[in-house]
Design a protein around this motif. Structure first.
Motif, PDB file in Angstrom:
ATOM      1  N   VAL A  23       0.997  -1.389   0.057  1.00 36.96           N
ATOM      2  CA  VAL A  23       0.080  -0.086   0.120  1.00 36.96           C
ATOM      3  C   VAL A  23       0.697   1.469  -0.260  1.00 36.96           C
ATOM      4  CG1 VAL A  23      -1.382   1.542   1.702  1.00 36.96           C
ATOM      5  CG2 VAL A  23      -1.844  -1.274   1.007  1.00 36.96           C
ATOM      6  N   ILE A  24       0.408   1.487  -1.015  1.00 34.84           N
ATOM      7  CA  ILE A  24       1.431   3.238  -1.234  1.00 34.84           C
ATOM      8  C   ILE A  24       0.633   4.116  -0.795  1.00 34.84           C
ATOM      9  CG2 ILE A  24       2.901   1.833  -2.231  1.00 34.84           C
ATOM     10  CD1 ILE A  24       2.296   3.734  -4.788  1.00 34.84           C
ATOM     11  N   ALA A  25       1.357   5.798  -0.717  1.00 39.65           N
ATOM     12  CA  ALA A  25       0.315   6.980  -1.191  1.00 39.65           C
ATOM     13  C   ALA A  25       1.867   8.283  -1.239  1.00 39.65           C
ATOM     14  CB  ALA A  25       0.016   7.531   0.855  1.00 39.65           C
ATOM     15  N   LEU A  26       0.915   8.602  -2.256  1.00 40.78           N
ATOM     16  CA  LEU A  26       2.049  10.084  -3.161  1.00 40.78           C
ATOM     17  C   LEU A  26       1.877  10.940  -2.509  1.00 40.78           C
ATOM     18  CD1 LEU A  26       0.933   8.768  -6.722  1.00 40.78           C
ATOM     19  CD2 LEU A  26       2.513   7.913  -5.259  1.00 40.78           C
ATOM     20  N   ALA A  27       3.116  11.416  -2.227  1.00 39.05           N
ATOM     21  CA  ALA A  27       3.477  13.085  -2.147  1.00 39.05           C
ATOM     22  C   ALA A  27       3.311  13.967  -3.220  1.00 39.05           C
ATOM     23  CB  ALA A  27       4.888  13.179  -1.235  1.00 39.05           C
ATOM     24  N   GLU A  28       3.071  14.973  -2.690  1.00 44.19           N
ATOM     25  CA  GLU A  28       2.634  15.988  -3.814  1.00 44.19           C
ATOM     26  C   GLU A  28       3.306  16.227  -5.009  1.00 44.19           C
ATOM     27  OE1 GLU A  28       3.238  20.224  -1.554  1.00 44.19           O
ATOM     28  OE2 GLU A  28       0.906  19.639  -0.282  1.00 44.19           O
ATOM     29  N   ASN A  29       5.103  15.966  -4.595  1.00 43.60           N
ATOM     30  CA  ASN A  29       5.911  15.586  -5.697  1.00 43.60           C
ATOM     31  C   ASN A  29       5.200  14.077  -7.222  1.00 43.60           C
ATOM     32  OD1 ASN A  29       6.809  13.346  -4.691  1.00 43.60           O
ATOM     33  ND2 ASN A  29       9.009  14.687  -4.241  1.00 43.60           N
ATOM     34  N   GLY A  30       4.569  13.544  -6.466  1.00 41.30           N
ATOM     35  CA  GLY A  30       4.410  12.212  -7.007  1.00 41.30           C
ATOM     36  C   GLY A  30       5.178  11.404  -6.996  1.00 41.30           C
ATOM     37  N   LYS A  31       5.622  11.113  -6.334  1.00 42.04           N
ATOM     38  CA  LYS A  31       6.728  10.095  -6.192  1.00 42.04           C
ATOM     39  C   LYS A  31       5.863   9.487  -4.721  1.00 42.04           C
ATOM     40  CE  LYS A  31      10.938  12.580  -7.190  1.00 42.04           C
ATOM     41  NZ  LYS A  31      12.300  12.687  -7.214  1.00 42.04           N
ATOM     42  N   PRO A  32       5.842   7.993  -4.339  1.00 44.80           N
ATOM     43  CA  PRO A  32       5.773   7.526  -3.419  1.00 44.80           C
ATOM     44  C   PRO A  32       6.344   7.745  -1.954  1.00 44.80           C
ATOM     45  CG  PRO A  32       6.492   5.947  -5.028  1.00 44.80           C
ATOM     46  CD  PRO A  32       6.878   7.391  -5.330  1.00 44.80           C
ATOM     47  N   SER A  33       5.666   7.758  -0.408  1.00 47.76           N
ATOM     48  CA  SER A  33       6.184   8.326   0.774  1.00 47.76           C
ATOM     49  C   SER A  33       5.788   7.806   1.186  1.00 47.76           C
ATOM     50  CB  SER A  33       5.581  10.138   0.534  1.00 47.76           C
ATOM     51  OG  SER A  33       5.771  10.245   2.036  1.00 47.76           O
TER      52      SER A  33
END
Length: 315
Positions: A76-86
């Motif tokens: 399970v991933i979530a993206l930061a504002e820069n569009g990269k996984p965070s």
């Protein structure tokens, strides 16, 4: 349905080149296994801690998986504002303790389930089949949607790693297409090649600026239970509000004597704490054979991992 511990990759410095390897992006998220049968659906992490209520968007298995019963493995991933996984962002979901806040945080942090393996299907354990067969089965039964995706495969590991480096992502995973899925296993049929390192460390002290924590001193344990200092950091992905929350968390834990096997070089302005708070820390280099501290460490997130599990790499 029987809970399992997932198969794990080993760390490798080299990317294997034979034709029977599959190369995937190593997503910076949290490992989640989905258990689904006629009695319902439950989610568990790699430590068998339940996460069913944390990710309600994954519970309608019939909307993305054609199976009467199944165990799926993924990240399970979530993206930061820069569009990269965070990792920091996904931990905002994963570490929720008051479950009534799930709906609120769900609106703030959108997650994606990156499925990469299947262990059980329609009453049959399929973990003994080759990975190539399991991947083929996944493509037959999974219908991706806005919250569920199948992890993509890449033919050239060197090229994929170069892209990962350019994007500042965590690394890649190399998987032998002939490999079975060993329940609770860990061997070099799966290899992870990292662009940077990360460890889970214990907070043993902190420094203040303006009345708030601005850096923490970190350690890991040896087999004798001694806590060794591995570095300090005041950088990372924490917000100002999270540094304030950390201050409130650490202040009651203060003790007179430092908890480390040896007093750290940085100690003049430090406050010592009982070593119970753990964090995922990213670093650029660590020559631990030479007894050196982490180079350029930064906090990714605080985690619910027992301190005694934070072991030095050589033990």
């Amino acid at each position: 349905m029987e809970l399992i511990f997932p198969f794990e990759p080993v760390i490798s410095d080299e990317i294997p080149q034979e034709d029977f390897w599959r190369y995937e992006i190593k997503w910076d998220g949290t490992r989640i296994l989905t258990y689904h049968d006629q009695e319902g659906t439950k989610l568990f992490n790699r430590k068998q801690n339940e996460r069913t209520c944390h990710y309600p968007e994954l519970l309608q298995v019939g909307s993305y998986c054609d199976a009467d019963s199944v165990i799926l493995d993924g990240e399970v991933i979530a993206l930061a504002e820069n569009g990269k996984p965070s990792f920091h962002e996904v931990m905002r979901r994963d570490l929720i303790q008051r479950l009534e806040r799930v709906s609120e945080v769900r609106r703030l942090v959108r997650i994606t389930y990156m499925i990469f393996d299947i262990v059980y299907y329609n009453g049959e354990w399929v973990n003994g089949r080759p990975l190539s067969d399991r991947i083929e089965l996944l493509h037959k039964i999974i219908s991706p949607n806005e919250n569920v995706q199948l992890v993509a495969s890449h033919d050239n590991g060197d090229t994929l790693f170069q892209v990962v480096q350019q994007q500042g992502m965590e690394g890649i995973v190399c998987k032998d297409l002939r490999s079975s899925y060993s329940l609770g296993g860990k061997d070099d049929r799966w290899k992870k090649v990292k662009n940077y390192g990360d460890v889970i460390a214990v907070v043993g002290g902190f420094t203040l600026s303006g009345g708030f924590v601005n850096a923490v001193l970190l350690g890991q344990y040896d087999n004798e239970g001694k806590l060794w200092y591995i570095g300090h950091t005041g950088t990372g992905k924490l917000t100002k509000a999270e540094w304030r929350e950390l201050t409130q968390l650490l202040e009651p834990l203060k003790v007179e004597k430092h908890p480390f096997a040896r007093k750290p070089e940085r100690h003049r302005d430090a406050f010592w704490v009982k070593p119970v708070v753990t964090a995922k820390v990213q670093y650029s280099e660590w020559r631990w054979q030479e007894g050196r501290a982490l180079r350029q460490p930064s906090i990714q997130s605080f985690v619910n991992i027992p301190p005694e599990e934070c072991k030095l790499p050589w033990v």
